[in-house]
Design a protein around this motif. Sequence first.
Motif, PDB file in Angstrom:
ATOM      1  N   PHE A  44       0.838  -1.198   0.000  1.00  0.00           N
ATOM      2  CA  PHE A  44       0.000   0.000   0.000  1.00  0.00           C
ATOM      3  C   PHE A  44       0.873   1.247   0.000  1.00  0.00           C
ATOM      4  O   PHE A  44       0.608   2.207  -0.740  1.00  0.00           O
ATOM      5  CB  PHE A  44      -0.919   0.011   1.214  1.00  0.00           C
ATOM      6  N   MET A  45       1.916   1.262   0.834  1.00  0.00           N
ATOM      7  CA  MET A  45       2.776   2.443   0.921  1.00  0.00           C
ATOM      8  C   MET A  45       3.484   2.691  -0.405  1.00  0.00           C
ATOM      9  O   MET A  45       3.666   3.853  -0.809  1.00  0.00           O
ATOM     10  CB  MET A  45       3.803   2.265   2.044  1.00  0.00           C
ATOM     11  N   ALA A  46       3.868   1.615  -1.096  1.00  0.00           N
ATOM     12  CA  ALA A  46       4.521   1.793  -2.393  1.00  0.00           C
ATOM     13  C   ALA A  46       3.564   2.439  -3.393  1.00  0.00           C
ATOM     14  O   ALA A  46       3.928   3.379  -4.119  1.00  0.00           O
ATOM     15  CB  ALA A  46       5.011   0.443  -2.909  1.00  0.00           C
ATOM     16  N   VAL A  47       2.346   1.944  -3.445  1.00  0.00           N
ATOM     17  CA  VAL A  47       1.353   2.504  -4.361  1.00  0.00           C
ATOM     18  C   VAL A  47       0.980   3.921  -3.943  1.00  0.00           C
ATOM     19  O   VAL A  47       0.864   4.835  -4.775  1.00  0.00           O
ATOM     20  CB  VAL A  47       0.101   1.596  -4.403  1.00  0.00           C
ATOM     21  N   HIS A  48       0.793   4.119  -2.642  1.00  0.00           N
ATOM     22  CA  HIS A  48       0.373   5.425  -2.107  1.00  0.00           C
ATOM     23  C   HIS A  48       1.393   6.507  -2.426  1.00  0.00           C
ATOM     24  O   HIS A  48       1.020   7.661  -2.709  1.00  0.00           O
ATOM     25  CB  HIS A  48       0.197   5.292  -0.596  1.00  0.00           C
ATOM     26  N   ARG A  49       2.679   6.135  -2.404  1.00  0.00           N
ATOM     27  CA  ARG A  49       3.739   7.126  -2.631  1.00  0.00           C
ATOM     28  C   ARG A  49       4.291   7.092  -4.048  1.00  0.00           C
ATOM     29  O   ARG A  49       5.255   7.778  -4.360  1.00  0.00           O
ATOM     30  CB  ARG A  49       4.858   6.907  -1.624  1.00  0.00           C
ATOM     31  N   GLY A  50       3.718   6.241  -4.897  1.00  0.00           N
ATOM     32  CA  GLY A  50       4.079   6.259  -6.304  1.00  0.00           C
ATOM     33  C   GLY A  50       5.272   5.419  -6.692  1.00  0.00           C
ATOM     34  O   GLY A  50       5.836   5.618  -7.774  1.00  0.00           O
ATOM     35  N   GLY A  51       5.692   4.476  -5.850  1.00  0.00           N
ATOM     36  CA  GLY A  51       6.809   3.612  -6.222  1.00  0.00           C
ATOM     37  C   GLY A  51       7.355   2.879  -5.021  1.00  0.00           C
ATOM     38  O   GLY A  51       7.002   3.192  -3.865  1.00  0.00           O
ATOM     39  N   PRO A  52       8.213   1.880  -5.252  1.00  0.00           N
ATOM     40  CA  PRO A  52       8.794   1.110  -4.147  1.00  0.00           C
ATOM     41  C   PRO A  52       9.500   2.013  -3.149  1.00  0.00           C
ATOM     42  O   PRO A  52      10.183   2.970  -3.531  1.00  0.00           O
ATOM     43  CB  PRO A  52       9.787   0.167  -4.860  1.00  0.00           C
ATOM     44  N   GLN A  53       9.298   1.710  -1.872  1.00  0.00           N
ATOM     45  CA  GLN A  53       9.843   2.536  -0.805  1.00  0.00           C
ATOM     46  C   GLN A  53      10.962   1.799  -0.069  1.00  0.00           C
ATOM     47  O   GLN A  53      10.812   0.638   0.312  1.00  0.00           O
ATOM     48  CB  GLN A  53       8.738   2.898   0.198  1.00  0.00           C
ATOM     49  N   GLY A  54      12.088   2.468   0.130  1.00  0.00           N
ATOM     50  CA  GLY A  54      13.178   1.888   0.901  1.00  0.00           C
ATOM     51  C   GLY A  54      12.921   2.015   2.391  1.00  0.00           C
ATOM     52  O   GLY A  54      11.902   2.572   2.830  1.00  0.00           O
ATOM     53  N   LEU A  55      13.859   1.529   3.181  1.00  0.00           N
ATOM     54  CA  LEU A  55      13.690   1.570   4.633  1.00  0.00           C
ATOM     55  C   LEU A  55      13.650   3.006   5.148  1.00  0.00           C
ATOM     56  O   LEU A  55      12.931   3.304   6.102  1.00  0.00           O
ATOM     57  CB  LEU A  55      14.826   0.797   5.316  1.00  0.00           C
ATOM     58  N   GLY A  56      14.405   3.884   4.512  1.00  0.00           N
ATOM     59  CA  GLY A  56      14.414   5.282   4.952  1.00  0.00           C
ATOM     60  C   GLY A  56      13.037   5.907   4.839  1.00  0.00           C
ATOM     61  O   GLY A  56      12.608   6.672   5.710  1.00  0.00           O
ATOM     62  N   ALA A  57      12.314   5.577   3.760  1.00  0.00           N
ATOM     63  CA  ALA A  57      10.968   6.113   3.580  1.00  0.00           C
ATOM     64  C   ALA A  57      10.009   5.575   4.630  1.00  0.00           C
ATOM     65  O   ALA A  57       9.110   6.291   5.095  1.00  0.00           O
ATOM     66  CB  ALA A  57      10.462   5.783   2.182  1.00  0.00           C
ATOM     67  N   LEU A  58      10.196   4.311   5.030  1.00  0.00           N
ATOM     68  CA  LEU A  58       9.327   3.725   6.056  1.00  0.00           C
ATOM     69  C   LEU A  58       9.472   4.449   7.382  1.00  0.00           C
ATOM     70  O   LEU A  58       8.531   4.514   8.170  1.00  0.00           O
ATOM     71  CB  LEU A  58       9.642   2.240   6.237  1.00  0.00           C
ATOM     72  N   GLU A  59      10.651   4.981   7.627  1.00  0.00           N
ATOM     73  CA  GLU A  59      10.878   5.698   8.888  1.00  0.00           C
ATOM     74  C   GLU A  59      10.054   6.981   8.956  1.00  0.00           C
ATOM     75  O   GLU A  59       9.806   7.503  10.042  1.00  0.00           O
ATOM     76  CB  GLU A  59      12.368   6.037   9.033  1.00  0.00           C
ATOM     77  N   ARG A  60       9.623   7.456   7.795  1.00  0.00           N
ATOM     78  CA  ARG A  60       8.908   8.744   7.750  1.00  0.00           C
ATOM     79  C   ARG A  60       7.405   8.565   7.533  1.00  0.00           C
ATOM     80  O   ARG A  60       6.711   9.522   7.171  1.00  0.00           O
ATOM     81  CB  ARG A  60       9.506   9.619   6.639  1.00  0.00           C
ATOM     82  N   VAL A  61       6.897   7.389   7.747  1.00  0.00           N
ATOM     83  CA  VAL A  61       5.450   7.157   7.619  1.00  0.00           C
ATOM     84  C   VAL A  61       4.708   8.020   8.636  1.00  0.00           C
ATOM     85  O   VAL A  61       5.116   8.113   9.811  1.00  0.00           O
ATOM     86  CB  VAL A  61       5.118   5.669   7.837  1.00  0.00           C
ATOM     87  N   THR A  62       3.633   8.636   8.210  1.00  0.00           N
ATOM     88  CA  THR A  62       2.875   9.543   9.075  1.00  0.00           C
ATOM     89  C   THR A  62       1.580   8.878   9.555  1.00  0.00           C
ATOM     90  O   THR A  62       1.116   7.897   8.983  1.00  0.00           O
ATOM     91  CB  THR A  62       2.517  10.831   8.318  1.00  0.00           C
ATOM     92  N   THR A  63       1.024   9.481  10.582  1.00  0.00           N
ATOM     93  CA  THR A  63      -0.246   8.973  11.107  1.00  0.00           C
ATOM     94  C   THR A  63      -1.359   9.028  10.059  1.00  0.00           C
ATOM     95  O   THR A  63      -2.127   8.078   9.920  1.00  0.00           O
ATOM     96  CB  THR A  63      -0.652   9.761  12.367  1.00  0.00           C
ATOM     97  N   PRO A  64      -1.482  10.124   9.286  1.00  0.00           N
ATOM     98  CA  PRO A  64      -2.504  10.133   8.228  1.00  0.00           C
ATOM     99  C   PRO A  64      -2.317   8.997   7.220  1.00  0.00           C
ATOM    100  O   PRO A  64      -3.302   8.461   6.697  1.00  0.00           O
ATOM    101  CB  PRO A  64      -2.326  11.506   7.571  1.00  0.00           C
ATOM    102  N   GLU A  65      -1.080   8.622   6.935  1.00  0.00           N
ATOM    103  CA  GLU A  65      -0.840   7.528   5.994  1.00  0.00           C
ATOM    104  C   GLU A  65      -1.290   6.187   6.579  1.00  0.00           C
ATOM    105  O   GLU A  65      -1.826   5.332   5.861  1.00  0.00           O
ATOM    106  CB  GLU A  65       0.635   7.484   5.603  1.00  0.00           C
ATOM    107  N   ILE A  66      -1.070   6.022   7.866  1.00  0.00           N
ATOM    108  CA  ILE A  66      -1.557   4.804   8.533  1.00  0.00           C
ATOM    109  C   ILE A  66      -3.078   4.751   8.450  1.00  0.00           C
ATOM    110  O   ILE A  66      -3.669   3.700   8.165  1.00  0.00           O
ATOM    111  CB  ILE A  66      -1.100   4.768  10.008  1.00  0.00           C
ATOM    112  N   ARG A  67      -3.716   5.882   8.687  1.00  0.00           N
ATOM    113  CA  ARG A  67      -5.180   5.933   8.608  1.00  0.00           C
ATOM    114  C   ARG A  67      -5.667   5.652   7.193  1.00  0.00           C
ATOM    115  O   ARG A  67      -6.692   4.987   6.990  1.00  0.00           O
ATOM    116  CB  ARG A  67      -5.667   7.298   9.071  1.00  0.00           C
ATOM    117  N   ALA A  68      -4.924   6.152   6.202  1.00  0.00           N
ATOM    118  CA  ALA A  68      -5.306   5.905   4.810  1.00  0.00           C
ATOM    119  C   ALA A  68      -5.208   4.415   4.483  1.00  0.00           C
ATOM    120  O   ALA A  68      -6.070   3.871   3.776  1.00  0.00           O
ATOM    121  CB  ALA A  68      -4.401   6.712   3.877  1.00  0.00           C
TER     122      ALA A  68
END
Length: 307
Positions: A44-68
């Motif tokens: 979901f995070m890959a699609v939501h952000r427009g492409g595969p996400q590395g570990l660094g991007a996972l560290e910046r996941v926000t509460t609104p993204e979790i809710r989405a």
Amino acid sequence: MSLEISPACRDALQHWLDRQGALADASDHTLAAYRTDVAGFLSFMAVHRGGPQGLGALERVTTPEIRAWMAQARSTGISARSLARKLSAVKSFYRWLAEREGFDPTAVLTARAPKFQKKLPRPLAPDAARAVIDTVEMQSQTPWVAARDVAVVTLLYGCGLRISEALGLSGADAPLGPSLRILGKGQKERVVPVLPAARGAVDHYLSLCPYSKEPAAPLFRGVRGGALNARSIQGVMAQVRMQLGLPATATPHALRHSFATHLLEAGGDLRAIQELLGHASLSTTQAYTAVDTARLMEVYDRTHPKA
């Protein structure tokens, strides 16, 4: 697993699953569910952000993204209970990842699971539990198999064992003594008393069993001599349910619920029952027993009198 997940995330997920299997003693079924749940979130995070996400991007996941992510999962028709399970898996993964990578996982860990009505266990009435044990014996025309099934069911109801614990006993545990040392969930050890009826049922089975009683061999054998499968006991219980007109909730595990409830109804102490069941939390034991609040307070007042 989805191709949208980056190699780094795939590796991290596998390392976490390996850890869960090695240290948390998670079953293959549980690990498969964890893999599906966390991989679904990462996809979901890959699609939501427009492409595969590395570990660094996972560290910046926000509460609104979790809710989405949760909203998208609910839109597929899954229950609140299932979503709560998925969120629990993701949080567990994030705790491990944050410790390993050194970031703050607060945005994920503070996400609230959806509320759902917990299904209370449905124990059998005492007379129904006795009828089950009596009727189990009539399900097989092979005497030793009938005696085996009675012995297993008697251990579930008489000692409050999980079916996996009963079927995990070995020849070294026989003949049963006044108590059994059980290694339960999470490798937690407990000692449970064994009623004379349970000892007698196991002794009777062993006297008829055609297979050798080797210490390292399973105590309860299948018809071909291997370890007895839980599905065999579940099948026997299904037959007994039909014959006695019991509900679908009358499963082998319901006998463990019945053990706890009947002990509490007889005046047993809730904390002592917690120890017998091997529950880590007293609240789990309370939910496990089908006794109303007034009855619980009566037991509490009697066992913990006010000064």
